[in-house]
Motif scaffolding. Structure first.
Motif, PDB file in Angstrom:
ATOM      1  N   TYR A 330       0.828  -1.212   0.000  1.00 15.43           N
ATOM      2  CA  TYR A 330       0.000   0.000   0.000  1.00 15.43           C
ATOM      3  C   TYR A 330       0.861   1.260   0.000  1.00 15.43           C
ATOM      4  O   TYR A 330       0.610   2.201  -0.759  1.00 15.43           O
ATOM      5  N   LEU A 369      -6.366   1.474  -3.663  1.00 17.58           N
ATOM      6  CA  LEU A 369      -5.545   1.898  -2.523  1.00 17.58           C
ATOM      7  C   LEU A 369      -6.350   1.894  -1.228  1.00 17.58           C
ATOM      8  O   LEU A 369      -5.853   1.469  -0.179  1.00 17.58           O
ATOM      9  N   ARG A 373      -5.600  -0.385   2.083  1.00 20.00           N
ATOM     10  CA  ARG A 373      -5.410   0.193   3.405  1.00 20.00           C
ATOM     11  C   ARG A 373      -6.436  -0.323   4.402  1.00 20.00           C
ATOM     12  O   ARG A 373      -6.098  -0.670   5.542  1.00 20.00           O
ATOM     13  N   ALA A 425      -3.378  -6.817  -2.153  1.00 19.95           N
ATOM     14  CA  ALA A 425      -2.810  -5.475  -2.055  1.00 19.95           C
ATOM     15  C   ALA A 425      -1.547  -5.348  -2.920  1.00 19.95           C
ATOM     16  O   ALA A 425      -1.335  -4.330  -3.588  1.00 19.95           O
TER      17      ALA A 425
END
Length: 427
Positions: A330, A369, A373, A425
């Motif tokens: 991330y 994103l 997160r 991710a």
């Protein structure tokens, strides 16, 4: 150039404000765990990961481990960083004080473990595996091992591994071929091959303590295809006497290292056991006095409990690896989206004077994103809550039994979901 900033503030919020560690002082290892001490551990661990481990991550992966003349060499800088890691006390953070550790509870070792995996998984796995090995040794080994072997592992002088998988046997332990035959002096001679052994050989430590599962043949020399014959053993690279003295090289040899897509600075080895001297851990199995009846199964050996204890710790550790990789993925994705220019925003140019807008203006980039997160932060909280329940399960609280059941339930969930979301991710 890849970046990493340890999420110290996120951990502080989680531990102080969400889980309120200052109110858990009755739990084992929490009595002296003041907020200032927690902050000191988090900030120093984060600084070490950023300044010592992370700079070696890319170069270590590019160089990889080398296998020459039967020995493994780790990438440039790994030995110095490993030594610094151990000298700073990180290798024994969660180990009991009786063997030279700091005695910190699992919730703090989890946090430091995640930061290490984000910064440099290849290097951080060596002490992680050692912690699992000395934990199993302390749970199942005789006093001389706890006195002379475990402290050297806690200090980082020696390392440890889990040697379970074989060429024709993964999860189905009944198919295992590695055997251990008892000798007159009470030790065992072990023969067989293990594969995919992380940290199976390296040049970081002077000895490696292999925690191995193998089958013990019956009085007729026969191996039975059930778990009752599977036992847990300690097999050192260099033989250790009961007074702690180190003698000759044991019959454990490295057959090669695996060629992987990533974590190339972590030596994943093929290990051959050729009449290796092994010490059985846990109570000796008691032979049956009567034959098995129709449909009756032999009971699992006592050594299986020690092996599964080590594996459960590893399962939780693997899930935290996934969380750590999701965090660093991330961070780098966020930085890249604020540097690279591509296309224009749907609402019109955000920077008309530039040839293109930053990638972050595109909704789907923001979605990816945000998802990375959110999943990372959520899973970090779940892992922290689970490790807090580990401490509760070892306490005298009325909910101790329930906490243990929650730990059992959530460990495989964190392993599978943590790695799945970490992969997503990074993808």
């Amino acid at each position: 150039m890849p970046i990493y900033r340890a999420p110290v503030e996120d951990f502080r919020f989680l531990l102080h404000d969400v889980l309120e560690l200052d109110k858990q002082r009755d739990l084992p290892g929490f009595a002296d765990l003041s907020p200032d001490l927690v902050d000191d551990i988090l900030s120093n661990a984060g600084k070490f990961c950023e300044e010592v481990l992370q700079p070696l991550n890319q170069s270590g992966d590019e160089e990889g481990c080398r296998f020459e003349n039967g020995t493994v060499s780790t990438p440039k800088g790994f030995r110095r960083a490993y030594k610094a890691y151990c000298e700073a006390g990180w290798s024994g953070l969660g180990a009991p004080e009786s063997v030279g550790g700091a005695g910190m509870p699992p919730i703090l070792t989890m946090a430091v473990h995640e930061m290490g995996m984000s910064a440099n998984q290849s290097l951080a796995m060596y002490p992680m595996l050692t912690a699992g090995a000395y934990g199993a040794l302390l749970a199942t080994g005789p006093d001389w091992m706890k006195q002379h072997i475990a402290p050297r592992m806690v200090s980082g002088e020696w390392a440890g591994t889990m040697a379970l998988t074989e060429p024709g046997c993964g999860t189905d332990l009944k198919l295992m071929k590695t055997r251990a035959v008892e000798q007159p002096d009470g030790t065992y001679k072990m023969n067989g091959t293990k594969i995919f052994i992380s940290g199976g050989d390296q040049d970081l430590t002077s000895n490696i303590i292999h925690m191995v599962i193998a089958k013990i043949p019956d009085e007729n020399g026969q191996i039975h295809d059930d778990l009752s014959t599977v036992n847990f053993f300690m097999v050192p690279k260099f033989i250790v006497k009961e007074d702690g003295g180190v003698t000759v090289r044991n019959g454990v040899n490295t057959g090669g290292i695996e060629h992987k897509m990533g974590i190339k600075g972590q030596a994943t080895c093929v290990l051959n056991f050729d009449d290796a001297i092994a010490w059985r851990l846990g109570p000796k199995p008691t032979p049956r006095s009567t034959p098995l009846g129709p449909g009756e199964k032999r009971s699992s050996s006592a050594g299986m409990a020690g092996m599964f204890g080590m594996m459960n710790a590893a399962r939780l550790g693997v899930g935290i690896q996934g969380i750590g990789l999701g965090e660093v993925a991330y961070q780098n994705g966020y930085a890249y989206a604020h540097e690279r220019r591509v296309g224009r925003a749907l609402t019109g140019p955000m920077e008309p004077e530039k040839p293109a807008d930053l990638e972050i203006v595109h909704p789907d980039v923001k979605r990816m994103l945000l998802q990375a997160r959110a999943s990372t932060e959520g899973l970090r909280a779940l892992a922290a809550w689970t490790t807090l329940n580990i401490s509760i399960s070892r306490s005298s609280r009325p909910e101790a039994e329930t906490a243990g059941l929650l730990e059992d339930l959530m460990t495989p969930v964190i392993k599978s979901f943590g790695t799945d979301m970490g992969f997503e991710a990074a993808n």
